[in-house]
Motif scaffolding. Structure first.
Motif, PDB file in Angstrom:
ATOM      1  N   ASP A  92      52.823  37.574  31.012  1.00 20.40           N
ATOM      2  CA  ASP A  92      52.923  36.125  30.783  1.00 20.40           C
ATOM      3  C   ASP A  92      54.055  35.815  29.808  1.00 20.40           C
ATOM      4  OD1 ASP A  92      50.792  35.783  32.398  1.00 20.40           O
ATOM      5  OD2 ASP A  92      49.516  34.763  30.944  1.00 20.40           O
ATOM      6  N   TRP A  93      54.252  36.716  28.801  1.00 22.83           N
ATOM      7  CA  TRP A  93      55.184  36.388  27.721  1.00 22.83           C
ATOM      8  C   TRP A  93      56.076  37.526  27.265  1.00 22.83           C
ATOM      9  CZ3 TRP A  93      55.354  31.372  27.264  1.00 22.83           C
ATOM     10  CH2 TRP A  93      54.216  30.624  27.569  1.00 22.83           C
ATOM     11  N   CYS A  94      55.628  38.737  27.325  1.00 24.05           N
ATOM     12  CA  CYS A  94      56.375  39.813  26.654  1.00 24.05           C
ATOM     13  C   CYS A  94      57.467  40.403  27.551  1.00 24.05           C
ATOM     14  CB  CYS A  94      55.418  40.915  26.208  1.00 24.05           C
ATOM     15  SG  CYS A  94      56.291  42.239  25.359  1.00 24.05           S
ATOM     16  N   LYS A  95      58.664  40.554  27.005  1.00 23.81           N
ATOM     17  CA  LYS A  95      59.789  41.065  27.809  1.00 23.81           C
ATOM     18  C   LYS A  95      59.632  42.539  28.178  1.00 23.81           C
ATOM     19  CE  LYS A  95      62.767  42.036  23.838  1.00 23.81           C
ATOM     20  NZ  LYS A  95      64.019  41.737  23.157  1.00 23.81           N
ATOM     21  N   PHE A  96      58.770  43.274  27.486  1.00 16.26           N
ATOM     22  CA  PHE A  96      58.585  44.695  27.807  1.00 16.26           C
ATOM     23  C   PHE A  96      57.486  44.926  28.850  1.00 16.26           C
ATOM     24  CE2 PHE A  96      60.013  44.726  23.300  1.00 16.26           C
ATOM     25  CZ  PHE A  96      61.252  45.301  23.508  1.00 16.26           C
ATOM     26  N   ALA A  97      56.706  43.917  29.127  1.00 16.85           N
ATOM     27  CA  ALA A  97      55.499  44.102  29.946  1.00 16.85           C
ATOM     28  C   ALA A  97      55.809  44.518  31.376  1.00 16.85           C
ATOM     29  CB  ALA A  97      54.684  42.811  29.953  1.00 16.85           C
ATOM     30  N   THR A  98      54.953  45.392  31.897  1.00 16.88           N
ATOM     31  CA  THR A  98      55.062  45.767  33.308  1.00 16.88           C
ATOM     32  C   THR A  98      53.824  45.336  34.088  1.00 16.88           C
ATOM     33  OG1 THR A  98      54.190  47.936  32.744  1.00 16.88           O
ATOM     34  CG2 THR A  98      56.581  47.747  32.902  1.00 16.88           C
ATOM     35  N   GLN A  99      52.758  44.925  33.390  1.00 20.32           N
ATOM     36  CA  GLN A  99      51.524  44.483  34.064  1.00 20.32           C
ATOM     37  C   GLN A  99      50.938  43.266  33.347  1.00 20.32           C
ATOM     38  OE1 GLN A  99      50.322  45.779  36.941  1.00 20.32           O
ATOM     39  NE2 GLN A  99      51.843  47.430  37.022  1.00 20.32           N
ATOM     40  N   ASP A 100      50.084  42.546  34.098  1.00 21.08           N
ATOM     41  CA  ASP A 100      49.478  41.307  33.608  1.00 21.08           C
ATOM     42  C   ASP A 100      48.239  41.621  32.750  1.00 21.08           C
ATOM     43  OD1 ASP A 100      48.378  38.815  33.214  1.00 21.08           O
ATOM     44  OD2 ASP A 100      47.884  38.465  35.330  1.00 21.08           O
ATOM     45  N   ALA A 101      48.485  41.873  31.469  1.00 16.70           N
ATOM     46  CA  ALA A 101      47.381  42.279  30.582  1.00 16.70           C
ATOM     47  C   ALA A 101      46.365  41.154  30.377  1.00 16.70           C
ATOM     48  CB  ALA A 101      47.949  42.718  29.234  1.00 16.70           C
ATOM     49  N   MET A 102      46.834  39.935  30.182  1.00 17.89           N
ATOM     50  CA  MET A 102      45.876  38.845  29.940  1.00 17.89           C
ATOM     51  C   MET A 102      45.052  38.529  31.191  1.00 17.89           C
ATOM     52  SD  MET A 102      47.232  36.231  27.078  1.00 17.89           S
ATOM     53  CE  MET A 102      48.594  35.448  27.883  1.00 17.89           C
ATOM     54  N   GLY A 103      45.682  38.663  32.351  1.00 20.06           N
ATOM     55  CA  GLY A 103      44.949  38.413  33.598  1.00 20.06           C
ATOM     56  C   GLY A 103      43.835  39.438  33.787  1.00 20.06           C
ATOM     57  N   LEU A 104      44.172  40.733  33.578  1.00 19.77           N
ATOM     58  CA  LEU A 104      43.141  41.773  33.728  1.00 19.77           C
ATOM     59  C   LEU A 104      42.045  41.584  32.674  1.00 19.77           C
ATOM     60  CD1 LEU A 104      42.040  44.370  35.015  1.00 19.77           C
ATOM     61  CD2 LEU A 104      43.523  45.687  33.491  1.00 19.77           C
ATOM     62  N   ALA A 105      42.463  41.275  31.441  1.00 23.97           N
ATOM     63  CA  ALA A 105      41.486  41.088  30.357  1.00 23.97           C
ATOM     64  C   ALA A 105      40.523  39.952  30.676  1.00 23.97           C
ATOM     65  CB  ALA A 105      42.206  40.820  29.042  1.00 23.97           C
ATOM     66  N   GLN A 106      41.054  38.877  31.203  1.00 24.82           N
ATOM     67  CA  GLN A 106      40.216  37.716  31.540  1.00 24.82           C
ATOM     68  C   GLN A 106      39.152  38.109  32.579  1.00 24.82           C
ATOM     69  OE1 GLN A 106      41.256  34.314  30.515  1.00 24.82           O
ATOM     70  NE2 GLN A 106      39.357  33.485  31.336  1.00 24.82           N
ATOM     71  N   THR A 107      39.583  38.826  33.611  1.00 27.58           N
ATOM     72  CA  THR A 107      38.625  39.223  34.656  1.00 27.58           C
ATOM     73  C   THR A 107      37.594  40.208  34.107  1.00 27.58           C
ATOM     74  OG1 THR A 107      40.430  38.980  36.219  1.00 27.58           O
ATOM     75  CG2 THR A 107      38.463  40.039  37.047  1.00 27.58           C
ATOM     76  N   LEU A 108      38.059  41.156  33.284  1.00 24.91           N
ATOM     77  CA  LEU A 108      37.123  42.122  32.686  1.00 24.91           C
ATOM     78  C   LEU A 108      36.099  41.403  31.816  1.00 24.91           C
ATOM     79  CD1 LEU A 108      39.712  44.887  31.722  1.00 24.91           C
ATOM     80  CD2 LEU A 108      37.795  45.205  33.310  1.00 24.91           C
ATOM     81  N   GLU A 109      36.563  40.443  31.065  1.00 24.79           N
ATOM     82  CA  GLU A 109      35.676  39.662  30.192  1.00 24.79           C
ATOM     83  C   GLU A 109      34.615  38.934  31.031  1.00 24.79           C
ATOM     84  OE1 GLU A 109      35.475  38.696  26.855  1.00 24.79           O
ATOM     85  OE2 GLU A 109      34.083  37.062  27.336  1.00 24.79           O
ATOM     86  N   GLU A 110      35.059  38.301  32.122  1.00 24.71           N
ATOM     87  CA  GLU A 110      34.116  37.566  32.967  1.00 24.71           C
ATOM     88  C   GLU A 110      33.105  38.497  33.624  1.00 24.71           C
ATOM     89  OE1 GLU A 110      37.447  34.186  33.962  1.00 24.71           O
ATOM     90  OE2 GLU A 110      36.808  35.511  35.570  1.00 24.71           O
ATOM     91  N   LYS A 111      33.585  39.672  34.079  1.00 24.70           N
ATOM     92  CA  LYS A 111      32.695  40.588  34.807  1.00 24.70           C
ATOM     93  C   LYS A 111      31.774  41.379  33.878  1.00 24.70           C
ATOM     94  CE  LYS A 111      34.279  43.151  38.321  1.00 24.70           C
ATOM     95  NZ  LYS A 111      33.707  42.790  39.603  1.00 24.70           N
ATOM     96  N   PHE A 112      32.319  41.839  32.751  1.00 24.66           N
ATOM     97  CA  PHE A 112      31.563  42.798  31.939  1.00 24.66           C
ATOM     98  C   PHE A 112      31.261  42.341  30.510  1.00 24.66           C
ATOM     99  CE2 PHE A 112      34.439  45.365  34.768  1.00 24.66           C
ATOM    100  CZ  PHE A 112      33.466  45.658  35.714  1.00 24.66           C
ATOM    101  N   GLY A 113      31.779  41.188  30.096  1.00 28.45           N
ATOM    102  CA  GLY A 113      31.648  40.757  28.700  1.00 28.45           C
ATOM    103  C   GLY A 113      30.213  40.690  28.207  1.00 28.45           C
ATOM    104  N   SER A 114      29.285  40.318  29.094  1.00 31.48           N
ATOM    105  CA  SER A 114      27.887  40.185  28.665  1.00 31.48           C
ATOM    106  C   SER A 114      26.986  41.233  29.314  1.00 31.48           C
ATOM    107  CB  SER A 114      27.372  38.791  29.028  1.00 31.48           C
ATOM    108  OG  SER A 114      28.169  37.809  28.432  1.00 31.48           O
ATOM    109  N   LEU A 115      27.578  42.271  29.874  1.00 32.50           N
ATOM    110  CA  LEU A 115      26.788  43.315  30.553  1.00 32.50           C
ATOM    111  C   LEU A 115      25.923  44.085  29.547  1.00 32.50           C
ATOM    112  CD1 LEU A 115      26.756  44.802  33.453  1.00 32.50           C
ATOM    113  CD2 LEU A 115      28.168  46.505  32.316  1.00 32.50           C
TER     114      LEU A 115
END
Ligand code: SF4
Length: 217
Positions: A92-115
């Protein structure tokens, strides 16, 4: 006999023995202007003595009475308790990034945050190998590469620090989510209560873990 309202998840008694702290978890650490305004309003309403960012990208509200901590948690735009997912800004923002970290984090949070799990789970998602989200010392860590995600398990930065071991690499986001689910299923099935993944992975051995997850076939 008085019946005190049960405390919200993740709320803890402070060292003075009478006040409480609540820590909220904004998914992937992202906060909007509206969220900030709401939080500022609540801090004023409940006269919160101290607000502090935690090391895990959460926000802590310290020194609240039992009554106020309940009211504050109910009105917060984010949940308290559960597992937390720490993420860097990624593509989303970092010039070094190769993958969408915030996107994956958001999905992980939704799926497993309250597991419900044997012990708490901390996740760290970094968009490249600079590893700003401390992925190698988290229970589950992902690191972005041009070929996909590398996944690590069993890391810990606590009293007995441990570097997480690589479970798989070159994973698409879909495969990363699937493998995370499989790992958590196995962990929930086999780990005794309160056993963190660092002990679980060390005890089982990474090769044996890979075999159980069908990764050596
Ligand atoms: S881990 Fe890489 S992509 Fe993420 S903030 Fe650090 S340098 Fe940027």
């Amino acid at each position: 006999m008085t019946h005190e309202k049960q405390l919200p998840p993740g709320v803890i008694l402070q060292r003075d023995g009478k006040t409480f702290a609540a820590r909220i978890t904004p998914p992937s650490g992202r906060i909007s202007a509206q969220d900030l305004e709401k939080m500022a309003e609540l801090v004023r309403t409940y006269e919160v003595p101290a607000v502090k960012l935690t090391s895990g990208q959460r926000i802590g509200f310290y020194g609240l009475s039992r009554e106020n901590v309940n009211a504050l948690c109910e009105a917060m735009p984010f949940r308290t308790g559960g597992h937390y997912v720490q993420a860097c800004p990624g593509t989303d923002w970092c010039k070094f990034a190769t993958q969408d970290a915030m996107g994956l984090a958001q999905t992980l949070e939704e799926k497993f945050g309250s597991l419900p799990t044997s012990a708490k789970i901390k996740l760290g998602i970094s968009g490249c190998t600079f590893c700003c989200a401390e992925s190698r010392v988290r229970d589950i860590g992902f690191i972005g590469t041009p070929k996909g995600w590398r996944m690590f398990v069993g890391g810990n930065s606590g009293m007995k620090p441990r570097i997480g071991e690589e479970l798989a690499k070159e994973l698409s986001t879909q495969k990363a989510l699937g493998l995370c689910q499989k790992f958590l299923d196995l962990y929930c099935e086999m780990a005794p209560a309160k056993q963190r993944t660092s002990r679980f992975v060390k005890k089982m051995g990474i090769q044996s873990l890979k075999e159980r997850l069908g990764l050596n076939l």
